[in-house]
Enzyme design. Structure first.
Site, short mmCIF file in Angstrom:
data_model
loop_
_atom_site.label_atom_id
_atom_site.label_comp_id
_atom_site.label_asym_id
_atom_site.label_seq_id
_atom_site.Cartn_x
_atom_site.Cartn_y
_atom_site.Cartn_z
N SER A 253 50.19 10.40 17.04
CA SER A 253 50.15 11.85 16.94
C SER A 253 51.07 12.47 18.00
O SER A 253 51.47 11.83 18.97
CB SER A 253 48.72 12.36 17.13
OG SER A 253 48.28 12.11 18.46
N HIS A 254 51.40 13.73 17.80
CA HIS A 254 52.27 14.45 18.73
C HIS A 254 51.75 14.36 20.15
O HIS A 254 52.48 14.02 21.08
CB HIS A 254 52.41 15.91 18.30
CG HIS A 254 53.20 16.72 19.26
ND1 HIS A 254 52.61 17.45 20.26
CD2 HIS A 254 54.54 16.92 19.39
CE1 HIS A 254 53.55 18.06 20.97
NE2 HIS A 254 54.73 17.76 20.45
#
Length: 82
Positions: free
Chosen positions: A42-43
């Protein structure tokens, strides 16, 4: 919300439901990251690795009151309330 972090803030754990590029400045000021959603790709997790921040993602219901002391172990994937 990333806009709520004062520019002079340091030594805090950023706790948020998710991250996006708008969180980059706040993450660079934080000493750790806790994200309610996401995973290793994920970011938030990727940016935390780039910044050398301990981070735990996918921790549902991670709402903590301001001032709550925690220990974040990004290697083991846990958050300890102190």
């Amino acid at each position: 919300h990333p806009d709520e972090v004062p520019p002079e803030a340091r030594d805090f754990v950023l706790v948020c439901p998710s991250t996006d590029p708008g969180y980059a400045a706040a993450m660079s000021q934080a000493c750790a990251l806790i994200v309610e959603t996401g995973g290793a790709l994920s970011h938030g997790a990727i940016v935390a690795r780039e910044l050398g921040l301990p981070a735990v993602a996918n921790l549902p219901m991670a709402a903590l009151r301001s001032g709550t002391r925690v220990r974040v172990d990004g290697q083991q994937g846990w958050v300890d309330l102190l």
